[in-house]
Design a protein around this motif. Structure first.
Motif, mmCIF file in Angstrom:
data_model
loop_
_atom_site.group_PDB
_atom_site.id
_atom_site.type_symbol
_atom_site.label_atom_id
_atom_site.label_comp_id
_atom_site.label_asym_id
_atom_site.label_seq_id
_atom_site.Cartn_x
_atom_site.Cartn_y
_atom_site.Cartn_z
ATOM 1 N N LEU A 13 15.193 3.771 5.707
ATOM 2 C CA LEU A 13 16.307 3.098 5.047
ATOM 3 C C LEU A 13 16.376 3.384 3.549
ATOM 4 C CD1 LEU A 13 16.324 -0.422 6.781
ATOM 5 C CD2 LEU A 13 17.767 1.567 7.247
ATOM 6 N N PHE A 14 15.213 3.410 2.899
ATOM 7 C CA PHE A 14 15.254 3.442 1.432
ATOM 8 C C PHE A 14 14.703 4.706 0.796
ATOM 9 C CE2 PHE A 14 14.814 -1.056 2.686
ATOM 10 C CZ PHE A 14 16.073 -1.482 2.291
ATOM 11 N N LEU A 15 13.932 5.492 1.534
ATOM 12 C CA LEU A 15 13.281 6.632 0.890
ATOM 13 C C LEU A 15 13.714 7.971 1.461
ATOM 14 C CD1 LEU A 15 9.722 5.061 0.673
ATOM 15 C CD2 LEU A 15 11.352 5.304 -1.197
ATOM 16 N N GLY A 16 14.697 7.922 2.322
ATOM 17 C CA GLY A 16 15.246 9.180 2.821
ATOM 18 C C GLY A 16 14.345 9.916 3.793
ATOM 19 N N VAL A 17 13.396 9.220 4.402
ATOM 20 C CA VAL A 17 12.621 9.877 5.470
ATOM 21 C C VAL A 17 13.547 10.010 6.673
ATOM 22 C CG1 VAL A 17 10.650 9.667 7.010
ATOM 23 C CG2 VAL A 17 10.462 8.886 4.642
ATOM 24 N N ILE A 72 -0.511 -6.036 15.870
ATOM 25 C CA ILE A 72 -0.120 -6.334 14.492
ATOM 26 C C ILE A 72 0.093 -5.033 13.712
ATOM 27 C CG2 ILE A 72 -0.936 -7.340 12.314
ATOM 28 C CD1 ILE A 72 -2.337 -9.488 14.086
ATOM 29 N N ALA A 73 -0.797 -4.051 13.942
ATOM 30 C CA ALA A 73 -0.642 -2.761 13.262
ATOM 31 C C ALA A 73 0.674 -2.106 13.661
ATOM 32 C CB ALA A 73 -1.814 -1.842 13.601
ATOM 33 N N THR A 74 1.062 -2.285 14.940
ATOM 34 C CA THR A 74 2.319 -1.693 15.401
ATOM 35 C C THR A 74 3.494 -2.264 14.608
ATOM 36 O OG1 THR A 74 1.403 -1.361 17.593
ATOM 37 C CG2 THR A 74 3.797 -1.328 17.417
ATOM 38 N N ILE A 75 3.456 -3.565 14.363
ATOM 39 C CA ILE A 75 4.511 -4.181 13.550
ATOM 40 C C ILE A 75 4.509 -3.565 12.145
ATOM 41 C CG2 ILE A 75 5.340 -6.351 12.536
ATOM 42 C CD1 ILE A 75 3.969 -7.798 14.908
ATOM 43 N N SER A 76 3.315 -3.457 11.556
ATOM 44 C CA SER A 76 3.211 -2.892 10.206
ATOM 45 C C SER A 76 3.745 -1.461 10.166
ATOM 46 C CB SER A 76 1.749 -2.874 9.747
ATOM 47 O OG SER A 76 1.173 -4.139 9.870
ATOM 48 N N VAL A 77 3.330 -0.651 11.144
ATOM 49 C CA VAL A 77 3.750 0.750 11.158
ATOM 50 C C VAL A 77 5.267 0.838 11.306
ATOM 51 C CG1 VAL A 77 3.634 2.918 12.449
ATOM 52 C CG2 VAL A 77 1.551 1.574 12.062
ATOM 53 N N PHE A 78 5.826 0.028 12.221
ATOM 54 C CA PHE A 78 7.261 0.064 12.460
ATOM 55 C C PHE A 78 8.033 -0.302 11.188
ATOM 56 C CE2 PHE A 78 11.243 -1.977 13.693
ATOM 57 C CZ PHE A 78 11.830 -0.937 14.411
ATOM 58 N N VAL A 79 7.596 -1.372 10.544
ATOM 59 C CA VAL A 79 8.290 -1.814 9.333
ATOM 60 C C VAL A 79 8.180 -0.755 8.232
ATOM 61 C CG1 VAL A 79 8.236 -3.516 7.464
ATOM 62 C CG2 VAL A 79 8.105 -4.259 9.839
ATOM 63 N N THR A 80 7.013 -0.140 8.127
ATOM 64 C CA THR A 80 6.825 0.897 7.119
ATOM 65 C C THR A 80 7.757 2.084 7.380
ATOM 66 O OG1 THR A 80 4.504 0.248 6.960
ATOM 67 C CG2 THR A 80 5.097 2.368 5.992
ATOM 68 N N LEU A 81 7.847 2.475 8.657
ATOM 69 C CA LEU A 81 8.737 3.593 9.000
ATOM 70 C C LEU A 81 10.191 3.225 8.699
ATOM 71 C CD1 LEU A 81 7.261 4.944 12.370
ATOM 72 C CD2 LEU A 81 6.963 5.840 10.051
ATOM 73 N N LEU A 82 10.556 2.013 9.091
ATOM 74 C CA LEU A 82 11.928 1.556 8.869
ATOM 75 C C LEU A 82 12.265 1.585 7.375
ATOM 76 C CD1 LEU A 82 14.191 0.415 10.686
ATOM 77 C CD2 LEU A 82 13.487 -1.873 9.953
ATOM 78 N N PHE A 83 11.333 1.126 6.582
ATOM 79 C CA PHE A 83 11.505 1.108 5.135
ATOM 80 C C PHE A 83 11.706 2.530 4.610
ATOM 81 C CE2 PHE A 83 9.994 0.929 0.737
ATOM 82 C CZ PHE A 83 10.662 -0.198 0.270
ATOM 83 N N GLY A 84 10.899 3.457 5.118
ATOM 84 C CA GLY A 84 11.010 4.851 4.698
ATOM 85 C C GLY A 84 12.366 5.438 5.058
ATOM 86 N N GLY A 93 0.829 -1.204 0.000
ATOM 87 C CA GLY A 93 0.000 0.000 0.000
ATOM 88 C C GLY A 93 0.862 1.252 0.000
ATOM 89 N N THR A 94 1.909 1.219 0.808
ATOM 90 C CA THR A 94 2.811 2.358 0.890
ATOM 91 C C THR A 94 3.520 2.573 -0.449
ATOM 92 O OG1 THR A 94 3.154 1.878 3.213
ATOM 93 C CG2 THR A 94 4.769 3.313 2.165
ATOM 94 N N ALA A 95 3.925 1.469 -1.070
ATOM 95 C CA ALA A 95 4.627 1.568 -2.347
ATOM 96 C C ALA A 95 3.768 2.271 -3.395
ATOM 97 C CB ALA A 95 5.022 0.172 -2.834
ATOM 98 N N ILE A 96 2.491 1.953 -3.426
ATOM 99 C CA ILE A 96 1.584 2.604 -4.383
ATOM 100 C C ILE A 96 1.579 4.111 -4.157
ATOM 101 C CG2 ILE A 96 -0.849 2.866 -5.046
ATOM 102 C CD1 ILE A 96 -1.168 -0.145 -4.381
ATOM 103 N N LEU A 97 1.497 4.472 -2.870
ATOM 104 C CA LEU A 97 1.473 5.893 -2.521
ATOM 105 C C LEU A 97 2.765 6.580 -2.966
ATOM 106 C CD1 LEU A 97 -0.471 7.765 -0.834
ATOM 107 C CD2 LEU A 97 1.220 7.517 0.992
ATOM 108 N N VAL A 98 3.885 5.908 -2.712
ATOM 109 C CA VAL A 98 5.181 6.491 -3.055
ATOM 110 C C VAL A 98 5.306 6.669 -4.570
ATOM 111 C CG1 VAL A 98 7.680 6.064 -3.050
ATOM 112 C CG2 VAL A 98 6.329 5.648 -0.992
ATOM 113 N N VAL A 99 4.878 5.674 -5.321
ATOM 114 C CA VAL A 99 4.947 5.765 -6.784
ATOM 115 C C VAL A 99 4.091 6.921 -7.277
ATOM 116 C CG1 VAL A 99 4.312 4.606 -8.936
ATOM 117 C CG2 VAL A 99 5.508 3.333 -7.137
ATOM 118 N N MET A 100 2.875 7.019 -6.737
ATOM 119 C CA MET A 100 2.000 8.119 -7.142
ATOM 120 C C MET A 100 2.628 9.464 -6.819
ATOM 121 S SD MET A 100 -1.728 6.527 -6.253
ATOM 122 C CE MET A 100 -2.263 7.987 -5.429
#
Ligand SMILES: Nc1ncnc2c1ncn2[C@@H]1O[C@H](COP(=O)(O)OP(=O)(O)O)[C@@H](O)[C@H]1O
Ligand SMILES: [Mg+2]
Lengths: 362, 292
Positions: B142-146, B128-140, B49-56
């Motif tokens: 590490l890879f997207l310069g957040v 479970i949402a906490t895991i999702s949020v954490f991973v999403t933030l980590l991804f941002g 879901g995040t990837a779609i947002l980032v691409v857009m």
């Protein structure tokens, strides 16, 4: 004077309609006065809206220590009554008290003192084991873990589920899940236990075990009360201290099974097997002199007629009428009255016939 | 019974309801026959879901990842995952217990505090949402310069915001659970649907100014709006403040508004849930089973 009497009745007596109610609640495990329930079914258009009267003017007085049966065909209103008494459903008229508290106004006080089991359904969390399911419910009632496990072991042994305690409940057959549900009901040792068709869907052996346990549970402690519903005659007759016969939302009679059957002491009850009637000729038999009620059961191409006769000798006219109509009589037997006969006497049809008619309509 | 012992008994009942419901909810949610499914559900789905947002975003802004708009959107989107999960977790328990497990009537007649029970059922989804949020933030990061500078994070305010936010989301979940009690048919996914609709009114991915003026007040009434703003500020302070909507308000003011709205939602939830429960009892909906 008449006018004054009416005035007195309406204005002065009315507010006291429930005057004795409060005092009485403490003496009875279950008490209901003028209890009624109407379901409104909303159609697509306003004009299509209709009402179903599921329960009408039900008055019950059930004492602690009683095993009370509610006997009636499908659709009679048994489940509706149980739902009201267990605080799940609001009545549309009248009131009821369970374990000394008003089910409508004091539901939180009623709940810790009761429990309920519905038969014919498989409820429970399939991904938990039998023990976990039961333990969790015991916890909700504040039963200490150790005591809960002890009771779970005892009760599972009683219903023959001991070896399945650690199976996932989704691995259990419907019948076994129902047994687990029965255990859940007894587990919390309620003051008043409601069993809605507890043996529905159980095989003969399991039904017998459950019935035996139900009887023993009430006998073991005079403060325990059970209200059980059934549409099996034998269950009501053999198990219950008192039985209320219910049809179309109304309680038609309420007494000990033996007393109910005594109503038919003077009548003669005959069972007759005949060559297939294919549903015809029942009206003619009903009209014969001395015939109170006739009901017909057709099974596997055989017709069985049950007669309630005012006098024994009325059977002669029946035999004549049948032979004249070229129906062969295969077997004739005089027998003792059963609750089935009491039901036929009250309603005019057997439970089976009522249910069949219901199905045809609905 | 004295008043103190009554309060004590009622507190114990609520605690019991919550504790057991949490346990039960976790048994249900973590019952993945296959850990692979669990990974898809809690990691891959949110990341996709995040990837779609980032691409857009990258198409619209021609890959302007340096703009403060990007972390604004990225954090808003990440934390918004809580909204759907918590609201669904709490409200779906109604349908699950009533129609699937057929235990709702037994829960309702048991001496438990039903709203507290439902909130407990939502805890697993929160974890479970906490895991999702954490991973999403980590991804941002590490890879997207957040840029989240852990030393700069206002941890105290962050934790306080999360605590108030969880209560706020639970209250919204309870309001929805009440509605579910009354809805018989096909309320599948209503939690996600409501969360999706509110997405636009919470400043999650664009400032409220973008909304038509007539709809803006709705955004300002949503506590989620202030909650997301607080979280952004605590994590990436100056960037978040570059945004106009709530820039005039201090952190303390934001917190005050969030607390006030949470209280209002708590009152609303308590009132509406009781009302729905009464209606469900009157209409005989508590053990209703629809055949779907
Ligand atoms: N939720 C409901 N809405 C409308 N009608 C209902 C509902 N529940 C039961 N009824 C109707 O009320 C009557 C009594 O039903 P019920 O109490 O279930 O009877 P029993 O348990 O004796 O079979 C039936 O005619 C049934 O169709
Ligand atoms: Mg029934």
């Amino acid at each position: 004077m008449k006018l004054l009497d009416d005035y007195y009745t309406i204005t002065l007596r009315q507010p006291n309609k429930f005057a004795n109610f409060r005092r009485k609640t403490m003496d009875f495990a279950i008490l209901s006065e003028h209890l009624g329930r109407v379901y409104k079914i909303r159609g697509a258009k306003k004009a299509e809206a209709k009402q179903i009267i599921a329960l009408q003017d039900v008055n019950l007085e059930i004492r602690p220590g009683e095993l009370f049966g509610l006997l009636g065909p499908n659709g009679a209103g048994k489940t509706t009554l149980i739902k009201i008494l267990t605080t799940l459903l609001a009545p549309t008229s009248g009131r009821a008290c369970v374990a000394g508290f008003d089910v409508q106004k004091e539901a939180p006080k009623v709940r810790p003192r009761i429990n309920m089991v519905s038969g014919g359904e498989s409820s429970g969390y399939g991904l938990l084991t039998v023990r976990e399911n039961l333990w969790m419910f015991a916890q909700f009632y504040g039963i200490p873990s150790r005591q809960a496990h002890q009771r779970i072991d005892e009760l599972l042994a009683v219903v023959g589920l001991a070896d399945r305690a650690n199976s996932k409940s989704s691995d259990l057959s419907t019948g076994l899940r129902q047994k687990m549900n029965v255990v859940r009901g007894f587990l919390t040792d309620p003051d008043v236990l409601f069993l809605d068709e507890p043996t529905l869907g159980l095989d003969v052996g399991a039904s017998r075990e459950v019935r035996r346990f139900v009887r023993k549970w009430v006998d073991d402690d005079p403060t325990r009360t059970i209200l059980l519903t059934t549409h099996y005659m034998v269950e009501a007759d053999e198990l219950c201290d008192r039985v209320a016969i219910i049809n179309q939302g109304k309680v038609l009679a309420c007494d000990a099974p033996a007393t109910l059957k005594q109503r038919l002491q003077r009548e003669a009850i005959f069972r007759m097997q005949v060559s297939p009637l294919n549903g015809s000729g029942l009206g003619a038999l009903q009209g014969l002199p001395g015939v109170r009620k006739v009901s017909l059961h057709e099974q596997n191409g055989a017709s069985t007629l049950e007669f309630i006769l005012e006098r024994e000798d009325a059977i002669a006219a029946v035999v004549n009428a049948l032979t004249a109509g070229e129906t062969r009589i295969l077997h004739l037997q005089k027998r003792e009255p059963t609750l089935e006969d009491v039901f036929v006497d009250l309603v005019g049809r057997s439970i089976e016939e009522v249910e069949r008619a219901e199905q045809a309509e609905g | 019974m004295s008043t103190t012992s009554q309060i004590r008994a009622s507190f114990l009942e609520r605690w019991r309801s919550f504790r057991l419901a949490t346990w039960l909810g976790w048994q249900i949610e973590s019952n993945w026959a296959d850990p692979f499914l669990f990974a898809i559900y809690s990691l891959i789905k949110p990341l996709a879901g995040t990837a779609i947002l980032v691409v857009m975003y990258s198409i619209i802004t021609r890959s302007d990842f340096a703009s403060p708009v990007f972390p604004y959107i990225y954090l808003g989107n990440a934390f918004y995952m809580y909204v759907g999960q918590v609201m669904t977790g709490i409200s779906w328990a109604v349908i699950d217990d009533r129609e699937h497990y057929k235990t709702m009537k037994y829960m309702v007649i048991a001496p438990l505090h039903f709203p507290t029970y439902l909130m407990g059922r939502g805890v697993a989804r929160f974890i479970i949402a906490t895991i999702s949020v954490f991973v999403t933030l980590l991804f941002g990061v590490l890879f997207l310069g957040v840029e989240i500078d852990l030393a700069q994070v206002d941890w105290l305010l962050f934790i306080a915001s999360m605590l108030v936010g969880v209560v706020m989301l639970a209250m919204m979940g309870l309001i929805l659970a009440g509605v579910m009690l009354l809805l018989a048919h096909h309320s599948w996914g209503i939690g996600e649907a409501v969360a999706g609709a509110l997405y636009l009114f919470s400043g999650a991915i664009f400032p409220l100014e973008v909304l038509p003026p007539a709809l803006r007040p709705l955004g300002f009434l949503m506590p989620v709006t202030y909650w997301l703003e607080l979280l952004r500020r605590t994590l990436v302070g100056p960037v978040a403040q570059a945004f106009p909507t709530l820039a005039a308000l201090s952190n303390l003011q934001l917190m005050g508004i969030l607390l006030g709205l949470t209280l209002a939602f708590a009152l609303l939830a308590s009132f509406s849930f009781r009302w729905c429960m009464r209606l469900a009892r009157e209409r005989g909906l508590i053990d209703l089973v629809t055949n779907y």
